[in-house]
Design a protein around this motif. Structure first.
Motif, PDB file in Angstrom:
ATOM      1  N   TRP A   1       0.865  -1.175   0.000  1.00 27.31           N
ATOM      2  CA  TRP A   1       0.000   0.000   0.000  1.00 27.31           C
ATOM      3  C   TRP A   1       0.898   1.220   0.000  1.00 27.31           C
ATOM      4  CZ3 TRP A   1      -2.600   1.475   5.304  1.00 27.31           C
ATOM      5  CH2 TRP A   1      -1.636   1.550   6.315  1.00 27.31           C
ATOM      6  N   SER A   2       0.313   2.402  -0.060  1.00 30.59           N
ATOM      7  CA  SER A   2       1.064   3.633   0.114  1.00 30.59           C
ATOM      8  C   SER A   2       0.556   4.252   1.400  1.00 30.59           C
ATOM      9  CB  SER A   2       0.845   4.592  -1.060  1.00 30.59           C
ATOM     10  OG  SER A   2       1.708   5.711  -0.956  1.00 30.59           O
ATOM     11  N   PRO A   3       1.316   4.086   2.479  1.00 30.46           N
ATOM     12  CA  PRO A   3       0.807   4.455   3.815  1.00 30.46           C
ATOM     13  C   PRO A   3       0.278   5.888   3.845  1.00 30.46           C
ATOM     14  CG  PRO A   3       2.999   3.471   3.932  1.00 30.46           C
ATOM     15  CD  PRO A   3       2.738   3.745   2.497  1.00 30.46           C
ATOM     16  N   GLU A   4      -0.810   6.097   4.467  1.00 28.90           N
ATOM     17  CA  GLU A   4      -1.917   5.193   4.758  1.00 28.90           C
ATOM     18  C   GLU A   4      -3.053   5.622   3.866  1.00 28.90           C
ATOM     19  OE1 GLU A   4      -2.456   5.727   9.013  1.00 28.90           O
ATOM     20  OE2 GLU A   4      -0.469   4.951   9.459  1.00 28.90           O
ATOM     21  N   ASN A   5      -2.720   5.860   2.608  1.00 28.95           N
ATOM     22  CA  ASN A   5      -3.581   6.586   1.688  1.00 28.95           C
ATOM     23  C   ASN A   5      -4.494   5.669   0.873  1.00 28.95           C
ATOM     24  OD1 ASN A   5      -4.603   8.915   0.633  1.00 28.95           O
ATOM     25  ND2 ASN A   5      -2.847   9.393  -0.669  1.00 28.95           N
ATOM     26  N   SER A   6      -5.554   6.267   0.365  1.00 28.69           N
ATOM     27  CA  SER A   6      -6.522   5.582  -0.499  1.00 28.69           C
ATOM     28  C   SER A   6      -6.403   6.121  -1.918  1.00 28.69           C
ATOM     29  CB  SER A   6      -7.951   5.813  -0.002  1.00 28.69           C
ATOM     30  OG  SER A   6      -8.089   5.500   1.352  1.00 28.69           O
ATOM     31  N   TYR A   7      -6.976   5.397  -2.872  1.00 24.48           N
ATOM     32  CA  TYR A   7      -7.043   5.867  -4.247  1.00 24.48           C
ATOM     33  C   TYR A   7      -8.339   5.360  -4.876  1.00 24.48           C
ATOM     34  CZ  TYR A   7      -5.389   1.145  -5.449  1.00 24.48           C
ATOM     35  OH  TYR A   7      -5.259  -0.214  -5.568  1.00 24.48           O
ATOM     36  N   LEU A   8      -8.739   5.991  -5.959  1.00 23.48           N
ATOM     37  CA  LEU A   8     -10.015   5.661  -6.611  1.00 23.48           C
ATOM     38  C   LEU A   8     -11.145   5.613  -5.573  1.00 23.48           C
ATOM     39  CD1 LEU A   8      -8.852   2.846  -9.072  1.00 23.48           C
ATOM     40  CD2 LEU A   8      -9.077   5.303  -9.516  1.00 23.48           C
ATOM     41  N   VAL A   9     -11.172   6.622  -4.713  1.00 19.56           N
ATOM     42  CA  VAL A   9     -12.115   6.639  -3.599  1.00 19.56           C
ATOM     43  C   VAL A   9     -13.558   6.710  -4.091  1.00 19.56           C
ATOM     44  CG1 VAL A   9     -12.854   7.929  -1.560  1.00 19.56           C
ATOM     45  CG2 VAL A   9     -10.415   7.662  -2.048  1.00 19.56           C
ATOM     46  N   LYS A  10     -13.822   7.510  -5.106  1.00 19.98           N
ATOM     47  CA  LYS A  10     -15.197   7.620  -5.608  1.00 19.98           C
ATOM     48  C   LYS A  10     -15.711   6.281  -6.132  1.00 19.98           C
ATOM     49  CE  LYS A  10     -15.154  12.531  -6.808  1.00 19.98           C
ATOM     50  NZ  LYS A  10     -15.312  13.526  -7.904  1.00 19.98           N
ATOM     51  N   GLN A  11     -14.815   5.525  -6.737  1.00 20.39           N
ATOM     52  CA  GLN A  11     -15.226   4.252  -7.325  1.00 20.39           C
ATOM     53  C   GLN A  11     -15.295   3.122  -6.309  1.00 20.39           C
ATOM     54  OE1 GLN A  11     -12.860   6.338  -8.317  1.00 20.39           O
ATOM     55  NE2 GLN A  11     -12.510   6.283 -10.535  1.00 20.39           N
ATOM     56  N   HIS A  12     -14.368   3.122  -5.329  1.00 16.64           N
ATOM     57  CA  HIS A  12     -14.225   1.941  -4.483  1.00 16.64           C
ATOM     58  C   HIS A  12     -14.211   2.226  -2.985  1.00 16.64           C
ATOM     59  CE1 HIS A  12     -13.416  -0.299  -8.148  1.00 16.64           C
ATOM     60  NE2 HIS A  12     -12.480   0.571  -8.468  1.00 16.64           N
ATOM     61  N   GLY A  13     -14.375   3.470  -2.574  1.00 16.70           N
ATOM     62  CA  GLY A  13     -14.451   3.780  -1.155  1.00 16.70           C
ATOM     63  C   GLY A  13     -13.123   4.155  -0.540  1.00 16.70           C
ATOM     64  N   LYS A  14     -13.213   4.743   0.665  1.00 12.28           N
ATOM     65  CA  LYS A  14     -12.020   5.264   1.319  1.00 12.28           C
ATOM     66  C   LYS A  14     -11.099   4.185   1.868  1.00 12.28           C
ATOM     67  CE  LYS A  14     -14.291   5.927   5.837  1.00 12.28           C
ATOM     68  NZ  LYS A  14     -14.653   6.910   6.878  1.00 12.28           N
ATOM     69  N   LEU A  15     -11.579   2.934   1.954  1.00  8.90           N
ATOM     70  CA  LEU A  15     -10.714   1.849   2.428  1.00  8.90           C
ATOM     71  C   LEU A  15     -10.033   1.118   1.281  1.00  8.90           C
ATOM     72  CD1 LEU A  15     -12.829   0.336   5.353  1.00  8.90           C
ATOM     73  CD2 LEU A  15     -11.024   2.064   5.430  1.00  8.90           C
ATOM     74  N   ASN A  16     -10.115   1.663   0.096  1.00  5.52           N
ATOM     75  CA  ASN A  16      -9.421   1.072  -1.044  1.00  5.52           C
ATOM     76  C   ASN A  16      -7.958   1.503  -0.999  1.00  5.52           C
ATOM     77  OD1 ASN A  16      -9.481  -0.410  -3.622  1.00  5.52           O
ATOM     78  ND2 ASN A  16      -8.945   1.581  -4.488  1.00  5.52           N
ATOM     79  N   LYS A  17      -7.148   0.737  -0.300  1.00  6.79           N
ATOM     80  CA  LYS A  17      -5.763   1.128  -0.047  1.00  6.79           C
ATOM     81  C   LYS A  17      -4.743   0.125  -0.581  1.00  6.79           C
ATOM     82  CE  LYS A  17      -6.961   3.824   4.053  1.00  6.79           C
ATOM     83  NZ  LYS A  17      -6.571   4.231   5.416  1.00  6.79           N
ATOM     84  N   GLN A  18      -5.129  -1.125  -0.701  1.00 11.78           N
ATOM     85  CA  GLN A  18      -4.176  -2.120  -1.160  1.00 11.78           C
ATOM     86  C   GLN A  18      -3.773  -1.847  -2.606  1.00 11.78           C
ATOM     87  OE1 GLN A  18      -2.498  -5.284   0.278  1.00 11.78           O
ATOM     88  NE2 GLN A  18      -2.564  -3.397   1.477  1.00 11.78           N
ATOM     89  N   ALA A  19      -2.495  -2.066  -2.900  1.00 12.65           N
ATOM     90  CA  ALA A  19      -1.973  -1.678  -4.204  1.00 12.65           C
ATOM     91  C   ALA A  19      -0.782  -2.550  -4.577  1.00 12.65           C
ATOM     92  CB  ALA A  19      -1.576  -0.199  -4.181  1.00 12.65           C
ATOM     93  N   TYR A  20      -0.100  -2.132  -5.612  1.00 12.90           N
ATOM     94  CA  TYR A  20       1.091  -2.824  -6.102  1.00 12.90           C
ATOM     95  C   TYR A  20       2.059  -1.760  -6.602  1.00 12.90           C
ATOM     96  CZ  TYR A  20      -2.352  -2.205  -9.781  1.00 12.90           C
ATOM     97  OH  TYR A  20      -3.345  -1.687 -10.568  1.00 12.90           O
ATOM     98  N   GLY A  21       3.340  -1.996  -6.407  1.00  8.41           N
ATOM     99  CA  GLY A  21       4.348  -1.098  -6.936  1.00  8.41           C
ATOM    100  C   GLY A  21       4.260   0.323  -6.442  1.00  8.41           C
ATOM    101  N   ALA A  22       3.753   0.543  -5.214  1.00  6.25           N
ATOM    102  CA  ALA A  22       3.666   1.903  -4.684  1.00  6.25           C
ATOM    103  C   ALA A  22       5.053   2.551  -4.706  1.00  6.25           C
ATOM    104  CB  ALA A  22       3.112   1.880  -3.269  1.00  6.25           C
ATOM    105  N   SER A  23       5.078   3.830  -5.037  1.00  5.94           N
ATOM    106  CA  SER A  23       6.361   4.511  -5.266  1.00  5.94           C
ATOM    107  C   SER A  23       7.284   4.448  -4.061  1.00  5.94           C
ATOM    108  CB  SER A  23       6.110   5.965  -5.657  1.00  5.94           C
ATOM    109  OG  SER A  23       5.433   6.038  -6.891  1.00  5.94           O
ATOM    110  N   TRP A  24       6.704   4.525  -2.854  1.00  2.00           N
ATOM    111  CA  TRP A  24       7.558   4.504  -1.661  1.00  2.00           C
ATOM    112  C   TRP A  24       8.315   3.183  -1.568  1.00  2.00           C
ATOM    113  CZ3 TRP A  24       7.037   2.186   3.486  1.00  2.00           C
ATOM    114  CH2 TRP A  24       6.128   1.139   3.518  1.00  2.00           C
ATOM    115  N   ASP A  25       7.637   2.061  -1.851  1.00  2.96           N
ATOM    116  CA  ASP A  25       8.301   0.762  -1.833  1.00  2.96           C
ATOM    117  C   ASP A  25       9.437   0.721  -2.833  1.00  2.96           C
ATOM    118  OD1 ASP A  25       7.193  -1.228   0.003  1.00  2.96           O
ATOM    119  OD2 ASP A  25       5.310  -0.948  -1.053  1.00  2.96           O
ATOM    120  N   GLN A  26       9.156   1.170  -4.040  1.00  7.35           N
ATOM    121  CA  GLN A  26      10.157   1.079  -5.103  1.00  7.35           C
ATOM    122  C   GLN A  26      11.369   1.957  -4.776  1.00  7.35           C
ATOM    123  OE1 GLN A  26       7.793  -1.585  -6.358  1.00  7.35           O
ATOM    124  NE2 GLN A  26       9.533  -1.180  -7.685  1.00  7.35           N
TER     125      GLN A  26
END
Length: 829
Positions: free
Chosen positions: A522-547
């Motif tokens: 994830w990208s701590p502790e942020n959400s994305y595509l909130v309108k489509q999937h809600g504010k708990l949509n946080k799980q991701a892949y390749g987040a910039s901080w990890d890379q």
């Protein structure tokens, strides 16, 4: 014990000392708010004890004093005392890991590849929770005890009240008068002798005191005998309760001392009363048992030694010890002291006086809550009054525990870093089980979002939470080496660094475009595509901080293995992987993307800005070397705004300093010190988090000096040509920046010491002494009218650096051990 005759002289000396250095002293004209009697359960809210009492500590043992007139309240803490967790299990179980089959792990990853967003049963979050998240209890940090000293004084009858804490000496004091009598108290927490010490004195009057000791833990016994109160208790665990003990010894030879069946001691007719307190738990930082300290024997030994030495000897040792460390570094901004008490100084809305005090206080707090202890400072440092503290008062690895240690080296308190090292070594031992059992990876170690003192490295109970933290923890470890240049330390931590890298070598997986990414994440502790999937949509892949952190980790491992002349094959493996890592990207708004896809919302003002880790605490984005990435970072910072929680405000101070915008950094630091500070200057993040204090002080260091860039071209005359750059623009896409494989020569490349990179116009005149620069150097500076006036750079080890000052880059400067370089250019022995 006949100290009465010298009391007046001692008080005069103490008062004179405080007045002469009041810019380093927290001072108040009223006691702290003590809500012990009105609130005994749950969290303290508003301005209570924890926000107004003053802290003492020696790194393991801590105390706070209220300065109460009728009752002095000492809150006692031990950094190792936890509850509601497990210890003493087998090695695998103690890690808290969930045992996952490879098929189940692949099922989780498949939901990511298929883009199953939101929180439905087949979503990334739900599947991560179902298959990966631990069901084992994390537990929480716990209070130790409360010691109350009742005086019988009527608060309405006193005058000339003063309560203070000197950040140079670690001495707390209280004084007031009643009629012709003057009453004084002094407090400290000794590192040399591992005890809390208090002294109550009366001039032209006598003291009648009642001393009680208690604990919030249900399983406890208190007994008084002679002039001692012994408290024995257990902190309740899910498995294997933590036992602890405290002894309070009272020395009042000129008075009547009596013990009572209820465990209290009364003192009457006294002029001088000394109270010595020792306390320990049975905790030992040995995985997986975490048990075995002779806490009873240690209590007896510490009290016996303290009472044998006596108050004056203990105080001298304490002051010598603290002042020697605190005085290594000092900041002197140009201001006239206001005479305001500290709470009024905060309420006044910010000033250079407060900003100067806040920096010194942060260094004092750092020394007080992290030093020669088996575990690091937690979310509240060392000080906690609640059985159910906010966020468990634990170790959050998505910034908080790392931020606790950003200021340690630049502010010249390297000794405070040792607890972080010891804790991370335990995590590496435990985390190898989590790596294997949860992720099917047989090399290296893994750690999740929340940590405790019992080696918990498993995944958080919520799938949306942080999946990996080893790369960020490792960054702190290597950066400490960069400052100290201690080869023995590098040998010690190399297995931890290598283990963190080994895990990611196998954990990385190809994404749609074939580049290697970290997932689940994830990208701590942020959400994305909130309108489509809600504010708990946080799980991701390749987040910039990890890379960014993986590149940072691999680069550090390449450097460490080169310096130590080992693991050449593994070094080459890392060099081969780096070009395959997912690049950094600039998005449609000109921002640095938080995720591989361009999903950033310019209206998002989330407190975490994790995708700028390469700017700070990393070293790979700079206005001097990576213009495009610098510009993208500026856009991101403008989107996120300035005001936030305390720790986030501290981080933003560091960000703007690294962007060389001193005025913006200062405005945020001013906001932190005045709007995000409680009356006792603890960071305002209800009820309290200490990372804001440390992040703000780190930001001050970054405003005044930076040393994260390396010179890989000794012949270059400009910093753009000289510095190593970790990201280069892709020839096929001007908005894509690919990771750079470091040449092994980077291991011996000198650091560039940049003086006054972000000096704010609000600080036109001042001086700083004893800042530490990477490469093993120490720096003093003085500036006038916003310009560098003079500087001295010295080393106790010898080394090479390049100096960047007044927009000019020097050539290589070599100092032998004990030499000093003066700016303008001069080398002195």
């Amino acid at each position: 014990m006949k100290r009465h005759a010298t009391l007046v002289a001692l008080l005069i000396a103490l008062t004179t000392s405080v007045l002469a250095d009041e810019r380093y002293v927290l001072q108040y004209d009223a006691p702290a708010t003590d809500n012990l009697l009105v609130k005994s359960k749950g969290r303290s809210k508003g301005l209570g004890y924890i926000q107004t009492a003053l802290p003492l500590g020696n790194g393991r043992l801590g105390a706070m004093f209220s300065g109460g007139i009728d009752t002095e309240h000492l809150l006692i803490n031990d950094i190792t005392l936890w509850m509601n967790a497990k210890r003493g299990m087998d090695e695998v179980s103690q890690s808290g890991t969930r045992q996952v089959t490879q098929e189940d792990f692949e099922t989780v990853r498949k939901t990511y590849r298929e883009g199953k967003y939101g929180t439905k049963p087949d979503s990334m979050e739900s599947m991560s929770t179902k298959y990966l998240s631990s069901t084992e209890p994390l537990g929480n940090y716990a209070p130790f005890s409360d010691v109350l000293i009742s005086t019988g004084h009527d608060p309405a009858s006193i005058r000339d009240y003063r309560r203070s804490l000197d950040s140079r000496t670690g001495l707390g004091s209280v004084s007031y008068s009643i009629g012709k009598g003057t009453f004084s108290r002094e407090f400290f927490c000794s590192h040399p002798h591992d005890v809390v010490v208090a002294r109550f004195t009366a001039e032209n009057a006598t003291l009648d005191l009642t001393v009680t000791a208690s604990t919030k833990h249900k399983m406890a016994q208190v007994a008084a005998s002679g002039n001692r109160i012994t408290l024995s208790g257990k902190a309740e665990m899910v498995q294997n309760d933590v036992e602890f003990m405290q002894i309070v010894h009272i020395d009042a030879e000129d008075a009547n001392v009596a013990h009572h069946p209820d465990g209290t001691i009364t003192i009457s007719g006294a002029h001088d009363v000394c109270i010595y307190l020792a306390g320990y738990s049975d905790y030992l930082a040995e995985y997986p048992n975490f048990n075995g300290r002779d806490y009873r024997g240690d209590c007896e030994t510490a009290i016996s030694q303290a009472t044998r030495l006596g108050y004056d000897s203990l105080k001298k040792s304490h002051v010598d010890d603290v002042s020697a460390l605190v005085n290594r570094c000092s900041l002197e901004l140009d201001f006239d002291t206001s005479g305001l008490t500290t709470d009024k100084l905060v309420a006044a809305g910010g000033s250079l006086e407060l900003e100067n005090l806040y920096f010194h206080y942060a260094r004092y707090l750092q020394l007080s809550c992290s030093r020669n202890a088996p575990v690091p400072s937690n979310l509240q440092g060392l000080w906690n009054a609640d059985l159910k503290p906010a966020w468990n008062c634990d170790y959050h690895t998505d910034i908080n525990v790392q931020m606790n240690y950003w200021m340690v080296d630049p502010a010249n308190l390297s000794e405070s870093f040792r607890p972080f090292v010891e804790w991370t070594k335990v995590l590496a031992q435990s985390g190898q089980h989590t790596a294997r059992e949860t992720f099917g990876i047989n090399q290296g170690w893994s750690a999740g979002l929340n940590g405790n003192v019992f080696g918990f490295t498993a995944q958080n109970v919520h799938g949306r939470r942080n999946q990996q933290a080893g790369h960020w923890l490792a960054q702190n470890l290597f950066d400490h080496y960069a400052f100290t240049q201690d080869r023995g330390y590098l040998e010690e931590i190399y297995p931890v660094l290598k283990g963190a890298a080994e895990f990611f070598v196998e954990y990385l997986a190809p994404w749609k475009d074939g580049t290697l990414v970290v997932y689940p994440t994830w990208s701590p502790e942020n959400s994305y595509l909130v309108k489509q999937h809600g504010k708990l949509n946080k799980q991701a892949y390749g987040a910039s901080w990890d890379q960014q952190l993986v590149l940072n980790l691999f680069t550090d491992c390449i450097e460490a293995s080169t310096l130590l002349q080992r693991d050449e094959t593994f070094r080459k493996t890392l060099q081969e992987i780096i070009p395959r890592l997912c690049p950094q990207k600039i998005g449609q708004h000109g921002q640095l993307q938080e995720w591989p896809e361009d999903r950033d919302n310019p209206k998002d003002t989330h407190r975490h800005i994790s995708h700028l880790i390469a700017l700070h605490p990393g070293r790979d984005i700079s206005p001097l070397t990576t213009k495009e990435l610098h510009d993208a970072a500026l856009v991101t910072m403008r989107h996120r705004g300035d005001e936030s929680t305390g720790w986030s405000t501290g981080w933003k101070t560091c960000f703007w300093s690294r962007l060389h915008n001193g005025d913006r950094a200062h405005n945020i630091y001013k906001f932190l010190t005045s709007k995000r500070a409680y009356p006792n200057l603890f960071d305002f993040h209800p009820p309290f988090q200490i990372d804001g204090n440390f992040g703000g002080a780190a930001g001050v260091c970054e405003m005044l000096m930076q040393s994260h860039l390396r010179s890989v071209n000794a012949d270059a005359e400009t910093i753009e040509q000289a510095a190593f750059v970790a990201y280069k623009n892709s020839p096929n896409d001007p908005k894509t920046f690919a990771p750079v494989v470091p040449n092994e020569s980077l291991a011996n490349a000198p650091y560039i010491v940049h003086l006054l990179p972000a000096l704010p116009t609000a600080w036109p005149n001042g001086r700083v002494r004893g800042l530490r620069a990477r490469g093993g150097f120490e720096v003093d500076m003085q500036w006038k009218d916003g310009k560098l006036n003079s500087a001295k750079i010295r080393t106790n080890k010898g080394g090479v650096f390049r100096l960047y000052a007044e927009n000019r880059l020097s050539g290589n400067i070599t100092l032998e051990k004990g030499q000093t370089y003066s700016w303008p250019e001069q080398v002195q022995r």
